[in-house]
Scaffold this motif. Sequence first.
Motif, PDB file in Angstrom:
ATOM      1  N   LEU A   1      -2.502   9.206  38.516  1.00 47.50           N
ATOM      2  CA  LEU A   1      -1.704   8.400  39.540  1.00 47.50           C
ATOM      3  C   LEU A   1      -0.245   8.121  39.572  1.00 47.50           C
ATOM      4  CD1 LEU A   1      -2.229   7.164  42.097  1.00 47.50           C
ATOM      5  CD2 LEU A   1      -3.544   5.089  41.050  1.00 47.50           C
ATOM      6  N   LEU A   2      -0.005   7.806  38.004  1.00 48.45           N
ATOM      7  CA  LEU A   2       1.321   7.570  37.652  1.00 48.45           C
ATOM      8  C   LEU A   2       2.164   9.048  37.861  1.00 48.45           C
ATOM      9  CD1 LEU A   2       2.769   5.052  36.566  1.00 48.45           C
ATOM     10  CD2 LEU A   2       2.546   5.903  34.367  1.00 48.45           C
ATOM     11  N   ILE A   3       1.555   9.962  37.615  1.00 50.55           N
ATOM     12  CA  ILE A   3       2.393  10.983  37.928  1.00 50.55           C
ATOM     13  C   ILE A   3       2.728  11.176  39.449  1.00 50.55           C
ATOM     14  CG2 ILE A   3       2.303  13.914  37.950  1.00 50.55           C
ATOM     15  CD1 ILE A   3       0.759  13.418  35.413  1.00 50.55           C
ATOM     16  N   ASP A   4       1.687  11.260  40.092  1.00 51.38           N
ATOM     17  CA  ASP A   4       1.649  11.400  41.865  1.00 51.38           C
ATOM     18  C   ASP A   4       2.414  10.078  42.257  1.00 51.38           C
ATOM     19  OD1 ASP A   4       0.230  13.663  41.546  1.00 51.38           O
ATOM     20  OD2 ASP A   4      -1.714  12.765  42.458  1.00 51.38           O
ATOM     21  N   ILE A   5       2.451   8.910  41.835  1.00 47.24           N
ATOM     22  CA  ILE A   5       3.366   8.054  42.411  1.00 47.24           C
ATOM     23  C   ILE A   5       4.865   8.471  42.296  1.00 47.24           C
ATOM     24  CG2 ILE A   5       4.192   5.651  41.885  1.00 47.24           C
ATOM     25  CD1 ILE A   5       1.455   4.780  41.543  1.00 47.24           C
ATOM     26  N   HIS A   6       5.154   8.878  41.222  1.00 49.75           N
ATOM     27  CA  HIS A   6       6.643   9.425  41.023  1.00 49.75           C
ATOM     28  C   HIS A   6       7.018  10.612  42.077  1.00 49.75           C
ATOM     29  CE1 HIS A   6       5.859   7.346  37.401  1.00 49.75           C
ATOM     30  NE2 HIS A   6       7.108   6.925  37.328  1.00 49.75           N
ATOM     31  N   ARG A   7       6.088  11.480  42.000  1.00 48.76           N
ATOM     32  CA  ARG A   7       6.571  12.764  42.722  1.00 48.76           C
ATOM     33  C   ARG A   7       6.239  12.380  44.263  1.00 48.76           C
ATOM     34  NH1 ARG A   7       2.959  17.294  42.206  1.00 48.76           N
ATOM     35  NH2 ARG A   7       4.722  18.523  42.969  1.00 48.76           N
ATOM     36  N   ALA A   8       5.501  11.368  44.686  1.00 50.42           N
ATOM     37  CA  ALA A   8       5.504  10.670  46.177  1.00 50.42           C
ATOM     38  C   ALA A   8       6.729  10.137  46.525  1.00 50.42           C
ATOM     39  CB  ALA A   8       4.432   9.879  46.392  1.00 50.42           C
ATOM     40  N   HIS A   9       7.444   9.331  45.443  1.00 50.28           N
ATOM     41  CA  HIS A   9       8.298   8.387  45.635  1.00 50.28           C
ATOM     42  C   HIS A   9       9.655   9.794  45.824  1.00 50.28           C
ATOM     43  CE1 HIS A   9      11.642   5.401  45.091  1.00 50.28           C
ATOM     44  NE2 HIS A   9      10.704   4.680  45.548  1.00 50.28           N
ATOM     45  N   TYR A  10       9.832  10.443  44.920  1.00 55.48           N
ATOM     46  CA  TYR A  10      10.843  11.396  45.229  1.00 55.48           C
ATOM     47  C   TYR A  10      10.866  11.844  46.354  1.00 55.48           C
ATOM     48  CZ  TYR A  10      13.394  15.827  45.136  1.00 55.48           C
ATOM     49  OH  TYR A  10      14.082  16.838  45.640  1.00 55.48           O
ATOM     50  N   GLN A  11       9.671  12.614  46.676  1.00 59.00           N
ATOM     51  CA  GLN A  11       9.664  13.392  48.129  1.00 59.00           C
ATOM     52  C   GLN A  11       9.928  12.424  49.269  1.00 59.00           C
ATOM     53  OE1 GLN A  11       5.986  15.287  48.366  1.00 59.00           O
ATOM     54  NE2 GLN A  11       5.953  16.322  46.256  1.00 59.00           N
ATOM     55  N   LEU A  12       9.603  11.267  49.174  1.00 62.99           N
ATOM     56  CA  LEU A  12       9.984  10.168  50.316  1.00 62.99           C
ATOM     57  C   LEU A  12      11.390   9.725  50.330  1.00 62.99           C
ATOM     58  CD1 LEU A  12       6.658   8.366  50.604  1.00 62.99           C
ATOM     59  CD2 LEU A  12       7.831   9.575  52.371  1.00 62.99           C
ATOM     60  N   PHE A  13      11.920   9.150  49.136  1.00 62.29           N
ATOM     61  CA  PHE A  13      13.480   8.706  48.937  1.00 62.29           C
ATOM     62  C   PHE A  13      14.266   9.447  48.308  1.00 62.29           C
ATOM     63  CE2 PHE A  13       9.945   5.131  49.017  1.00 62.29           C
ATOM     64  CZ  PHE A  13      10.256   4.647  50.465  1.00 62.29           C
ATOM     65  N   GLY A  14      14.012  10.414  47.564  1.00 62.15           N
ATOM     66  CA  GLY A  14      14.879  11.264  46.776  1.00 62.15           C
ATOM     67  C   GLY A  14      16.084  11.644  47.707  1.00 62.15           C
ATOM     68  N   ASN A  15      17.389  11.460  47.262  1.00 63.17           N
ATOM     69  CA  ASN A  15      18.604  11.987  47.797  1.00 63.17           C
ATOM     70  C   ASN A  15      18.735  13.508  47.624  1.00 63.17           C
ATOM     71  OD1 ASN A  15      21.067  12.714  48.361  1.00 63.17           O
ATOM     72  ND2 ASN A  15      22.003  10.556  47.719  1.00 63.17           N
ATOM     73  N   LYS A  16      18.436  14.100  48.942  1.00 65.91           N
ATOM     74  CA  LYS A  16      18.351  15.579  48.712  1.00 65.91           C
ATOM     75  C   LYS A  16      19.764  16.181  48.430  1.00 65.91           C
ATOM     76  CE  LYS A  16      13.832  15.291  49.730  1.00 65.91           C
ATOM     77  NZ  LYS A  16      13.828  14.146  49.115  1.00 65.91           N
ATOM     78  N   GLU A  17      20.766  15.376  48.668  1.00 63.24           N
ATOM     79  CA  GLU A  17      22.198  15.849  48.100  1.00 63.24           C
ATOM     80  C   GLU A  17      22.222  15.995  46.696  1.00 63.24           C
ATOM     81  OE1 GLU A  17      25.559  13.925  50.156  1.00 63.24           O
ATOM     82  OE2 GLU A  17      24.477  14.110  52.143  1.00 63.24           O
ATOM     83  N   THR A  18      21.835  14.874  46.085  1.00 64.83           N
ATOM     84  CA  THR A  18      21.883  14.698  44.606  1.00 64.83           C
ATOM     85  C   THR A  18      20.623  15.537  44.000  1.00 64.83           C
ATOM     86  OG1 THR A  18      22.513  12.149  44.741  1.00 64.83           O
ATOM     87  CG2 THR A  18      21.464  13.024  42.787  1.00 64.83           C
ATOM     88  N   TYR A  19      19.384  15.795  44.804  1.00 63.15           N
ATOM     89  CA  TYR A  19      18.142  16.402  44.145  1.00 63.15           C
ATOM     90  C   TYR A  19      17.837  17.394  45.163  1.00 63.15           C
ATOM     91  CZ  TYR A  19      17.968  12.106  41.465  1.00 63.15           C
ATOM     92  OH  TYR A  19      18.233  10.787  40.818  1.00 63.15           O
TER      93      TYR A  19
END
Length: 187
Positions: free
Chosen positions: A131-149
């Motif tokens: 769950l800790l892994i999936d929370i991080h991946r979900a957060h990135y997919q929703l909020f990660g800056n696609k210019e930076t990442y």
Amino acid sequence: GGGGILYSKKLFGESMKLATLVSGPGAGSKLLHTLLDNTSDLYIIPGYCLMYFYPHYFEIIKKKPTYKSLIFELLERLPTLYDTRIMPGSESLDSLGSNGEQFFAVTISQFAEKIFELRSNEEFNYTSRELLIDIHRAHYQLFGNKETYPCEPDVYMADIHVDLYLEQFKKDFPEAPVIATMRRPSV
């Protein structure tokens, strides 16, 4: 205290490898968090929203919840994961950006659905590690800056903030190195 976890796809392949950072009060965890957050191949969930991940997870899991109810109840207890306006804390997560008028926000259902997308079986028995892994991946997919990442980052880091949960973290990620910092006591 402060703490963090790292995941490096580039260094370790598809398996989750983590490290934890533990720091005492006033030892600079916010500064370190900010410095690391400004690297292009590292993604950090802002603030201390995972500080109580472990106690909440284990309290909820005692009730033997369904897969979906576990996710929703955990998100209800950690609302800053999906909307930084709800519990901005001392990190001022409700006033981000140069003008202080930005924040991260989706509905609890949108965040939960992103987690569900990461697992195909709804009856999946979520461990705290998974769950800790999936929370991080979900957060990135929703909020990660696609210019930076522009693609999934090589490293994920989350600030779990306190060393009280280090023992459980090490059970979940026994291969994780521990980096500790502390404030020099005043004389």
